[in-house]
Structure formats: C-alpha cells, structure tokens
Design a protein around this motif. Structure first.
Motif, short mmCIF file in Angstrom:
data_model
loop_
_atom_site.label_atom_id
_atom_site.label_comp_id
_atom_site.label_asym_id
_atom_site.label_seq_id
_atom_site.Cartn_x
_atom_site.Cartn_y
_atom_site.Cartn_z
N TYR A 1 48.54 39.62 39.32
CA TYR A 1 49.01 38.53 40.17
C TYR A 1 48.96 38.85 41.67
O TYR A 1 48.62 37.96 42.46
CB TYR A 1 50.42 38.10 39.75
N PRO A 2 49.27 40.06 42.11
CA PRO A 2 49.13 40.33 43.55
C PRO A 2 47.68 40.20 44.03
O PRO A 2 47.43 39.67 45.11
CB PRO A 2 49.63 41.77 43.70
N LEU A 3 46.71 40.66 43.24
CA LEU A 3 45.31 40.53 43.62
C LEU A 3 44.86 39.07 43.60
O LEU A 3 44.11 38.64 44.46
CB LEU A 3 44.41 41.38 42.71
N ILE A 4 45.35 38.30 42.62
CA ILE A 4 45.05 36.86 42.58
C ILE A 4 45.57 36.19 43.85
O ILE A 4 44.88 35.40 44.49
CB ILE A 4 45.65 36.20 41.32
N SER A 5 46.80 36.53 44.23
CA SER A 5 47.40 35.95 45.44
C SER A 5 46.61 36.35 46.68
O SER A 5 46.37 35.53 47.57
CB SER A 5 48.85 36.41 45.59
N GLY A 6 46.20 37.62 46.76
CA GLY A 6 45.45 38.08 47.92
C GLY A 6 44.09 37.41 48.04
O GLY A 6 43.70 36.98 49.13
N CYS A 7 43.37 37.29 46.92
CA CYS A 7 42.06 36.62 46.94
C CYS A 7 42.21 35.15 47.31
O CYS A 7 41.43 34.62 48.10
CB CYS A 7 41.37 36.76 45.59
N THR A 8 43.21 34.50 46.74
CA THR A 8 43.44 33.09 47.04
C THR A 8 43.79 32.91 48.52
O THR A 8 43.33 31.97 49.17
CB THR A 8 44.56 32.53 46.16
N LEU A 9 44.59 33.83 49.05
CA LEU A 9 44.94 33.77 50.46
C LEU A 9 43.71 33.94 51.34
O LEU A 9 43.53 33.20 52.32
CB LEU A 9 45.98 34.84 50.80
N LEU A 10 42.84 34.90 51.01
CA LEU A 10 41.61 35.10 51.80
C LEU A 10 40.71 33.87 51.77
O LEU A 10 40.16 33.47 52.79
CB LEU A 10 40.85 36.32 51.27
#
Length: 195
Positions: A155-164
């Motif tokens: 979930y943290p990587l999903i959030s980071g990619c979505t944010l980018l």
C-alpha cells in the motif's frame, strides 16, 4: 500523405506498436537494446555514459506511446483546421485581401487550442498504456512498479506511485494553462484583467 499515416498510427494499440518497434529496431536492425532501463554492466551514476544508456533504453518505449497519441492529435488538428477554414473570420479576411499565410497562422492558432487541451487530458491515457509497453520492453518504469505493488498489496508503494502520477498530470495541466496564455491573446487579456 500525413493524414493516412496519422490515421494508421492512431488505430494501432500501444502494445502492438511496441512489439513492432521492438522487432524492427531492436531485434532486426539492432539500433536499440531489447530490454531493461540501462545496460546491465553499468552502475547507476551521474555520468555521460550512464545517461546515454538510459536514453537509448527509454527511446523505444517512449516512442511507442507518444506516436499513437500524436496520431490522434494530428487527426484532431486536421478536423479543427477544416472547421476553422469555414469560419466567417477567414472569409472576411480573404475579402479584405489579407495574405493566405497570415490567415493560416490564425487558423492554426485557433485550431490548436482544443488539441492542447486534449494533449493534457491524454496524459492519463499515456500512463495507462505505459504499463503494457513497459512489460513488452521489460522497462522498469512507474507502471511496472505500480503493477507489482498492486500484486503484492504494498500500500505505501501504491500510494507513492499514485501520488507521482497525480503530480505529473497536475503539472501537465498547469503547463498547458501557461501555454494557453502565450497562444491565445484573448486568454492573456483576460488574465491581465484579473490582476
């Protein structure tokens, strides 16, 4: 000549063009590498050789996505130019004796405005198509990272990619708004009135 080529390229899916380009330019002609983000024997560093390796590996995935998008933009530009050529201001300008080159500049500027908006909106489509192109080229891009994160429930990587991705789309829309002011004098005048 350009319209049939643009129509043909626009009708090809991202991944099909990626496979064709991979076969022609990487496998047959050997102009570009087959896979990866940079040469395997290199260590990531800020050097000319490493930057050139990244550019060589990035060229085919980039072109396979952008060419399809540009094909659609070219078709839209042609349609808008035809629409603008039938406008009253074009006929009035011709009756006044204004040169065709100057009229064409105004037609081009007016036809370009909806295309710029469409280009900003198509960035989301480009990001969606990038996942499949990254899989075809084995390119370690944000689409691949997002897909891996979703499969592993990271979930943290999903959030980071979505944010980018969201930041990239917002920056693109901001840039388009700035470009609008340079292209259309009416928008520039409206911006000056607000200040």
């Amino acid at each position: 000549m350009l319209f049939p080529v643009a129509l043909f390229i626009n009708s090809i899916p991202f991944f099909t063009l990626a496979i064709i380009m991979l076969y022609v330019f990487a496998l047959t002609l050997k102009w570009f590498p087959l896979s990866g983000g940079y040469d395997f024997q290199m260590v990531p560093q800020l050097s000319f050789d490493f930057i050139m390796s990244v550019i060589r590996h990035h060229t085919l995935p980039f072109l396979s996505i952008v060419l399809v998008t540009i094909g659609g933009q070219a078709i839209g530009m042609r349609e808008m130019s035809i629409y603008e050529l039938n406008s009253d201001y074009v006929l009035y300008s011709k009756l006044l004796g204004i040169r065709d080159g100057r009229i064409a500049r105004y037609v081009f500027r007016n036809a370009m405005l909806p295309q710029i908006t469409g280009l900003a909106l198509s960035i989301g489509t480009m990001v969606g198509g990038s996942l499949i192109c990254e899989i075809v080229f084995s390119y370690p891009g944000i689409g691949t990272w997002l897909f891996t994160a979703i499969r592993q429930l990271d979930y943290p990587l999903i959030s980071g990619c979505t944010l980018l991705i969201a930041v990239a789309v917002l920056l693109a829309n901001f840039t388009i708004d700035v470009i609008y002011g340079f292209i259309d004098p009416r928008i520039k005048a409206a911006q000056m009135e607000e200040q």
